[in-house]
Design an enzyme around this catalytic site. Structure first.
Site, PDB file in Angstrom:
ATOM      1  N   ASP A 163       0.823  -1.212   0.000  1.00  0.00           N
ATOM      2  CA  ASP A 163       0.000   0.000   0.000  1.00  0.00           C
ATOM      3  C   ASP A 163       0.860   1.266   0.000  1.00  0.00           C
ATOM      4  O   ASP A 163       0.681   2.134   0.833  1.00  0.00           O
ATOM      5  CB  ASP A 163      -0.899  -0.057   1.251  1.00  0.00           C
ATOM      6  CG  ASP A 163      -1.830   1.127   1.349  1.00  0.00           C
ATOM      7  OD1 ASP A 163      -2.380   1.545   0.324  1.00  0.00           O
ATOM      8  OD2 ASP A 163      -1.996   1.643   2.477  1.00  0.00           O
ATOM      9  N   ASN A 412       7.217  -7.169   6.765  1.00  0.00           N
ATOM     10  CA  ASN A 412       5.947  -6.604   7.210  1.00  0.00           C
ATOM     11  C   ASN A 412       4.794  -7.402   6.635  1.00  0.00           C
ATOM     12  O   ASN A 412       4.711  -7.605   5.409  1.00  0.00           O
ATOM     13  CB  ASN A 412       5.810  -5.153   6.744  1.00  0.00           C
ATOM     14  CG  ASN A 412       4.470  -4.539   7.149  1.00  0.00           C
ATOM     15  OD1 ASN A 412       4.242  -4.281   8.326  1.00  0.00           O
ATOM     16  ND2 ASN A 412       3.583  -4.338   6.181  1.00  0.00           N
ATOM     17  N   ASN A 467       0.068  -5.367  13.797  1.00  0.00           N
ATOM     18  CA  ASN A 467      -0.674  -4.271  13.158  1.00  0.00           C
ATOM     19  C   ASN A 467      -2.168  -4.564  13.280  1.00  0.00           C
ATOM     20  O   ASN A 467      -2.609  -5.660  12.903  1.00  0.00           O
ATOM     21  CB  ASN A 467      -0.320  -4.180  11.672  1.00  0.00           C
ATOM     22  CG  ASN A 467       1.153  -3.867  11.453  1.00  0.00           C
ATOM     23  OD1 ASN A 467       1.857  -3.464  12.385  1.00  0.00           O
ATOM     24  ND2 ASN A 467       1.616  -4.036  10.220  1.00  0.00           N
ATOM     25  N   TYR A 469      -6.295  -2.925  12.807  1.00  0.00           N
ATOM     26  CA  TYR A 469      -7.165  -1.853  12.301  1.00  0.00           C
ATOM     27  C   TYR A 469      -8.619  -2.062  12.710  1.00  0.00           C
ATOM     28  O   TYR A 469      -9.528  -1.726  11.957  1.00  0.00           O
ATOM     29  CB  TYR A 469      -7.020  -1.757  10.778  1.00  0.00           C
ATOM     30  CG  TYR A 469      -5.677  -1.177  10.392  1.00  0.00           C
ATOM     31  CD1 TYR A 469      -5.479   0.186  10.320  1.00  0.00           C
ATOM     32  CD2 TYR A 469      -4.591  -2.018  10.136  1.00  0.00           C
ATOM     33  CE1 TYR A 469      -4.242   0.726   9.999  1.00  0.00           C
ATOM     34  CE2 TYR A 469      -3.352  -1.496   9.811  1.00  0.00           C
ATOM     35  CZ  TYR A 469      -3.187  -0.117   9.743  1.00  0.00           C
ATOM     36  OH  TYR A 469      -1.947   0.414   9.433  1.00  0.00           O
ATOM     37  N   TYR A 473     -10.858  -1.158   9.336  1.00  0.00           N
ATOM     38  CA  TYR A 473     -11.191  -2.131   8.272  1.00  0.00           C
ATOM     39  C   TYR A 473     -12.255  -3.135   8.723  1.00  0.00           C
ATOM     40  O   TYR A 473     -12.813  -3.864   7.912  1.00  0.00           O
ATOM     41  CB  TYR A 473      -9.940  -2.871   7.791  1.00  0.00           C
ATOM     42  CG  TYR A 473      -8.980  -1.964   7.045  1.00  0.00           C
ATOM     43  CD1 TYR A 473      -9.404  -1.245   5.931  1.00  0.00           C
ATOM     44  CD2 TYR A 473      -7.664  -1.833   7.456  1.00  0.00           C
ATOM     45  CE1 TYR A 473      -8.532  -0.409   5.252  1.00  0.00           C
ATOM     46  CE2 TYR A 473      -6.783  -1.010   6.782  1.00  0.00           C
ATOM     47  CZ  TYR A 473      -7.222  -0.293   5.667  1.00  0.00           C
ATOM     48  OH  TYR A 473      -6.364   0.532   5.003  1.00  0.00           O
ATOM     49  N   GLU A 506       1.227  -0.880  13.990  1.00  0.00           N
ATOM     50  CA  GLU A 506       0.374  -0.006  13.174  1.00  0.00           C
ATOM     51  C   GLU A 506      -1.020  -0.013  13.764  1.00  0.00           C
ATOM     52  O   GLU A 506      -1.532  -1.061  14.161  1.00  0.00           O
ATOM     53  CB  GLU A 506       0.240  -0.535  11.728  1.00  0.00           C
ATOM     54  CG  GLU A 506       1.490  -0.445  10.901  1.00  0.00           C
ATOM     55  CD  GLU A 506       1.294  -0.951   9.467  1.00  0.00           C
ATOM     56  OE1 GLU A 506       0.143  -1.042   8.995  1.00  0.00           O
ATOM     57  OE2 GLU A 506       2.309  -1.265   8.839  1.00  0.00           O
ATOM     58  N   TRP A 551      -0.042   4.355  12.706  1.00  0.00           N
ATOM     59  CA  TRP A 551       0.047   4.374  11.245  1.00  0.00           C
ATOM     60  C   TRP A 551      -0.751   5.551  10.757  1.00  0.00           C
ATOM     61  O   TRP A 551      -1.933   5.584  10.983  1.00  0.00           O
ATOM     62  CB  TRP A 551      -0.487   3.071  10.643  1.00  0.00           C
ATOM     63  CG  TRP A 551      -0.144   2.969   9.182  1.00  0.00           C
ATOM     64  CD1 TRP A 551      -0.986   3.178   8.119  1.00  0.00           C
ATOM     65  CD2 TRP A 551       1.137   2.642   8.637  1.00  0.00           C
ATOM     66  NE1 TRP A 551      -0.302   2.999   6.944  1.00  0.00           N
ATOM     67  CE2 TRP A 551       1.003   2.681   7.227  1.00  0.00           C
ATOM     68  CE3 TRP A 551       2.387   2.335   9.187  1.00  0.00           C
ATOM     69  CZ2 TRP A 551       2.066   2.414   6.365  1.00  0.00           C
ATOM     70  CZ3 TRP A 551       3.430   2.071   8.341  1.00  0.00           C
ATOM     71  CH2 TRP A 551       3.265   2.113   6.946  1.00  0.00           C
ATOM     72  N   LYS A 570      -3.915   8.171   6.509  1.00  0.00           N
ATOM     73  CA  LYS A 570      -3.879   7.872   7.951  1.00  0.00           C
ATOM     74  C   LYS A 570      -2.838   8.708   8.690  1.00  0.00           C
ATOM     75  O   LYS A 570      -2.572   8.497   9.871  1.00  0.00           O
ATOM     76  CB  LYS A 570      -3.626   6.380   8.168  1.00  0.00           C
ATOM     77  CG  LYS A 570      -4.763   5.507   7.644  1.00  0.00           C
ATOM     78  CD  LYS A 570      -4.668   4.082   8.105  1.00  0.00           C
ATOM     79  CE  LYS A 570      -5.736   3.234   7.458  1.00  0.00           C
ATOM     80  NZ  LYS A 570      -5.532   3.020   6.011  1.00  0.00           N
TER      81      LYS A 570
HETATM   82  C1  GCB Z   1      -1.105  -2.218   6.723  1.00  0.00           C
HETATM   83  C2  GCB Z   1       0.180  -2.108   5.996  1.00  0.00           C
HETATM   84  C3  GCB Z   1       0.481  -0.691   5.549  1.00  0.00           C
HETATM   85  C4  GCB Z   1      -0.796  -0.036   5.026  1.00  0.00           C
HETATM   86  C5  GCB Z   1      -1.801   0.010   6.145  1.00  0.00           C
HETATM   87  C6  GCB Z   1      -3.137   0.648   5.733  1.00  0.00           C
HETATM   88  O1  GCB Z   1      -1.361  -3.144   7.421  1.00  0.00           O
HETATM   89  O2  GCB Z   1       1.269  -2.627   6.716  1.00  0.00           O
HETATM   90  O3  GCB Z   1       1.477  -0.741   4.568  1.00  0.00           O
HETATM   91  O4  GCB Z   1      -0.568   1.234   4.497  1.00  0.00           O
HETATM   92  O5  GCB Z   1      -2.066  -1.286   6.572  1.00  0.00           O
HETATM   93  O6  GCB Z   1      -3.286   1.848   5.863  1.00  0.00           O
HETATM   94  O7  GCB Z   1      -4.002  -0.081   5.261  1.00  0.00           O
END
Ligand code: GCB
Length: 600
Positions: A163, A412, A467, A469, A473, A506, A551, A570
């Site tokens: 990404d 990663n 990481n 989210y 997400y 992240e 992140w 982000k």
């Molecule tokens: C992740 C990745 C990172 C992305 C981020 C995102 O897990 O490691 O490279 O930019 O999510 O913002 O989705």
């Protein structure tokens, strides 16, 4: 590998500036020894992509050529002459006067050629063929996709398994430097908390009597505090100023090599007296637990793209200090040597990451990774193991002496939940620990699909860097739910690895600067702030959490897809480094933590 330096025995000439440039479309094959036909001017270092307009230009897939003249003087020819590239993304083929000097694979590490015999006095033509394709043999990884639309010729697209925009070109400084014919090839130096230090010097050129090497240690004020001799040795200083985040005291080792032919070579390398260890679920610096406050970053700025940008490097460190951060991860590739030098000087702790991102065969067409964790086949599909070993060796060889580097990350978000992951990563983690003269801790950063129940690599890591989210997400908009899921999962990881420090590598939410919502809706500055508050509360309840890396530090460019509005948003700062609202919440939180740590 030593950084090129001007010393009393070495000259350094920058080759940065405007080079001739052309993109190679199918069929063209310029002759490396001949000037390009209709070149356009291109700044070096920089990513080439955003310098001119047009989608076909920016998203070009394949080869491009850079060319310039370089003049070699008689004085330069009396020495050993080296041509050095800070990085070329992703593959380079370098010619001097039509003669192939060599090739290099990997877009984020330096490489060099001895051109003493190839270079001629006077004008020389330097030609660099660059290739920007990412696939299942490169790091980072991607996919080449061929598409034919009705009535149209076949198109080739290169989809990144990651990404961030696939910027390419000659991205870091290029220089020529000289050394005497017998020269200092490499220096390993390290200092410990009790004042003991050791050095190991590798020489190149004629075989020589190593007793002709002398070393001096200079303290942070530049006074000589030790004199010794030999290619390796160890000793102890009785009084030493440690390197840490508040007092980044840098010492230097000055090496003098006197060769049988009467020439001398001299090089100065800085280092710190400091130790990194893991104890009681904590990362410790000089024996004291250090809570990592910071970000995953990118080398990404307007116009330069991923190209070297020292102005932004200094600005970013100023902003890290302003916000109360003490660390960042070089997500998702080794950053420039100049940035690590700045971190040594300013006391910023680094998680140094190999360019291994996208090691997952289940990226969707939009470049996003499906986080269900129900996949197979990655470790048969990826053909990266050997190259991965090479980039790990290269990264450690380049960064080993930097006191700022406290943890290595070998990848990663790979398919660490799939069968085969342990077999792929165990040798790499062993390799990095063994290559590093300081044997610093090592890890690999995992994603949501690699849950505490599915992850195949947790026990291989000295620190669990995960990481997450939740609230973005998934569970989007429901922060209490997201926090509950996060806490539960962290507890399950802790249960599985009760002695391993855990940190978030992240977590974040896309946020459009200037967008506000009284109900803290998605994409608003209020949501980003509320999201970070919810995560912070979870961290504060769990004593084994050893760090929080948000992140991302700043908004950055990505490939186009329907989840990205002109890139990933982000950032706590915009791409031009203005703060979003959340920056002030984080500033208050981290500065309070810092004051507490310093007993203020
Ligand atoms: C992740 C990745 C990172 C992305 C981020 C995102 O897990 O490691 O490279 O930019 O999510 O913002 O989705």
């Amino acid at each position: 590998m030593l950084y090129p330096q001007m010393t009393q025995t070495r000259m350094k000439f920058s080759l940065d500036g405007i080079w001739d440039f052309t993109l190679l479309k199918g069929g063209e094959e310029p002759v490396p020894g001949m000037p390009l036909h209709t070149p356009i001017p291109m700044p070096v270092p920089s990513s080439y992509n955003d310098i001119y307009q047009g989608r076909n230009f920016r998203d070009h897939v394949g080869d491009m050529v850079y060319q310039r003249e370089l003049i070699v003087s008689p004085a330069m020819k009396e020495n050993r002459l080296v041509l050095r590239f800070g990085s070329v993304t992703h593959k380079a083929k370098v010619y001097l006067n039509g003669i192939l000097l060599g090739e290099h694979k990997g877009g984020f590490l330096p490489f060099e050629f001895d051109i003493t015999d190839t270079a001629q006095e006077g004008a020389n033509l330097l030609t660099v063929f660059v290739n920007n394709i990412v696939d299942n043999t490169t790091l980072p990884a991607g996919r080449l996709v061929r598409q034919a639309f009705p009535g149209m010729p076949e198109e080739v697209h290169n989809l990144p398994n990651f990404d961030f925009y696939n910027y390419s070109g000659i991205m870091r400084p290029v220089c020529l430097y000289t050394t005497p014919k017998t020269y200092i090839e490499d220096i390993v130096v390290q200092g410990k908390m009790d004042g003991t230090f050791s050095w190991h010097i590798q020489t190149g050129g004629e075989a020589m009597d190593t007793a002709r090497i002398s070393v001096r240690i200079l303290d942070p004020k530049g006074s000589c505090v030790f004199e010794g001799a030999g290619s390796e040795g160890a000793d102890r200083l009785t009084q030493v100023l440690l390197w840490d985040t508040e007092h980044p005291n840098l010492y230097q080792i000055e090496v003098l090599l006197a060769a049988a032919d009467g020439t001398t070579d001299c090089y100065r390398e800085h280092f710190g007296f400091r130790e990194v260890s893991i104890k009681d679920c904590r990362i410790c610096l000089n024996g004291k637990p250090v809570y990592l406050r910071g970000f995953g970053k990118h080398e990404d700025t307007p116009v330069n793209g991923r190209g070297f940008n020292q102005v932004y490097n200094v600005k970013d460190i100023a902003l890290l200090k302003w916000i109360g951060a003490n660390s960042f991860r070089t997500s998702h590739y080794p950053y420039s040597e100049e940035m690590l030098d700045l971190c040594d000087r300013e006391g910023i702790l680094i998680i140094d990451e190999a360019p291994a991102v996208g090691l997952h065969s289940h990226f969707s067409a939009t470049g996003m990774l499906d986080a269900s964790g129900d996949h197979t086949g990655t470790w048969e599909y990826m053909k990266t193991a050997k190259h991965h070993r090479d980039v790990i060796r290269g990264m450690v060889a380049r960064d080993k002496n930097h006191p700022c580097v406290i943890l290595w990350s070998v990848a990663n978000e790979p398919a660490s939940e799939e069968e085969g992951a342990k077999e792929y990563f165990e040798p790499l983690l062993n390799l990095i620990r063994q290559e590093d003269p300081q044997h610093r801790p090592a890890t690999l950063v995992t994603y949501e699909g690699s849950s505490p129940e599915k992850c195949k690599v947790a026990e291989l890591c000295d620190v669990l860097v995960i990481n997450r989210y939740r609230g973005w997400y998934d569970t989007e908009g429901n922060l209490p739910g997201a926090a509950a899921l996060l806490k539960d999962e962290l507890e399950r990881f802790h249960k599985r690895c009760p002695d391993t420090p855990i940190m978030l590598g992240e977590y974040g939410a896309d946020t459009i600067a200037g967008m506000h919502d009284i109900n803290e809706g998605l994409f608003s500055e209020e949501y980003q702030t509320a999201f970070l508050k919810a995560y912070s509360q979870v961290f504060d309840e769990l004593p084994y959490i050893t760090g929080e890396h948000i992140w991302n530090f700043a908004d950055f460019a990505t490939a186009e897809n329907i989840k990205r509005v002109q890139g990933n948003k982000k950032g706590i700062f915009t791409r031009t480094r203005e703060p979003k609202m959340a920056a002030f919440f984080i500033k208050e939180r981290w500065n309070k933590m810092k004051e507490k740590e310093n007993g203020i």
